[in-house]
Design a protein around this motif. Structure first.
Motif, PDB file in Angstrom:
ATOM      1  N   ALA A  47      -6.510   3.914  -1.038  1.00  0.00           N
ATOM      2  CA  ALA A  47      -5.576   2.808  -0.767  1.00  0.00           C
ATOM      3  C   ALA A  47      -5.460   2.485   0.727  1.00  0.00           C
ATOM      4  CB  ALA A  47      -4.210   3.102  -1.375  1.00  0.00           C
ATOM      5  N   THR A 107       0.818  -1.206   0.000  1.00  0.00           N
ATOM      6  CA  THR A 107       0.000   0.000   0.000  1.00  0.00           C
ATOM      7  C   THR A 107       0.856   1.261   0.000  1.00  0.00           C
ATOM      8  OG1 THR A 107      -1.734  -1.168   1.194  1.00  0.00           O
ATOM      9  CG2 THR A 107      -1.826   1.212   1.216  1.00  0.00           C
ATOM     10  N   THR A 119       1.578   3.165  -3.727  1.00  0.00           N
ATOM     11  CA  THR A 119       0.858   4.437  -3.821  1.00  0.00           C
ATOM     12  C   THR A 119       1.816   5.578  -4.107  1.00  0.00           C
ATOM     13  OG1 THR A 119      -0.827   3.632  -2.288  1.00  0.00           O
ATOM     14  CG2 THR A 119      -0.697   5.995  -2.612  1.00  0.00           C
ATOM     15  N   LEU A 175      -6.125   7.895  -5.099  1.00  0.00           N
ATOM     16  CA  LEU A 175      -5.272   6.816  -4.572  1.00  0.00           C
ATOM     17  C   LEU A 175      -4.930   7.035  -3.102  1.00  0.00           C
ATOM     18  CD1 LEU A 175      -2.744   6.099  -7.441  1.00  0.00           C
ATOM     19  CD2 LEU A 175      -4.394   4.522  -6.472  1.00  0.00           C
ATOM     20  N   PHE A 176      -4.553   8.251  -2.750  1.00  0.00           N
ATOM     21  CA  PHE A 176      -4.167   8.531  -1.374  1.00  0.00           C
ATOM     22  C   PHE A 176      -5.349   8.448  -0.418  1.00  0.00           C
ATOM     23  CE2 PHE A 176      -0.180   9.825  -3.126  1.00  0.00           C
ATOM     24  CZ  PHE A 176       0.730   9.677  -2.101  1.00  0.00           C
TER      25      PHE A 176
END
Length: 112
Positions: free
Chosen positions: A76, A38, A42, A72-73
């Motif tokens: 994830a 992760t 990311t 994504l931030f």
């Protein structure tokens, strides 16, 4: 100069993605694998998108890249948390050298 800066971002991004892949292979249990994957992937994808934005210098590409990075931030860590929690409740074993199980301690306190 732009090509060099873009190349640096792309190279750093791919290195972080490589570290993420190595983490999947080398880490001892699901929980540490998930953590490595992760975090490193990311950051790696974010750097690749920044490198793409720097290279193309287009506002449309930049807007899309920023939107993807924000997405994504935000997603994830939440997805990793949910998968880890489901694995814990599904009795996926911790690594045998794990000394502290904070979640178990928290659940025992909540039951009291």
């Amino acid at each position: 100069m732009i090509e060099i800066l873009s190349g640096v971002f792309l190279l750093l991004g791919t290195l972080f993605i490589l570290v993420s892949a190595i983490g999947i292979l080398k880490m001892p249990d699901l929980y540490t694998r998930m953590s490595a994957t992760t975090k490193a992937s990311t950051l790696g994808i974010g750097l690749v998108l920044i490198g793409t934005t720097v290279y193309w210098q287009d506002i449309g590409i930049a807007f899309r890249a920023v939107a993807i990075i924000i997405f994504l931030f935000l997603t994830a860590p939440v997805a990793a948390h949910i998968i880890g929690r489901a694995a814990y409740f599904g009795k996926v074993p911790l690594w045998e050298k794990t000394k502290i199980d904070q979640f178990k301690e928290r659940m025992e306190k909540a039951d009291k």
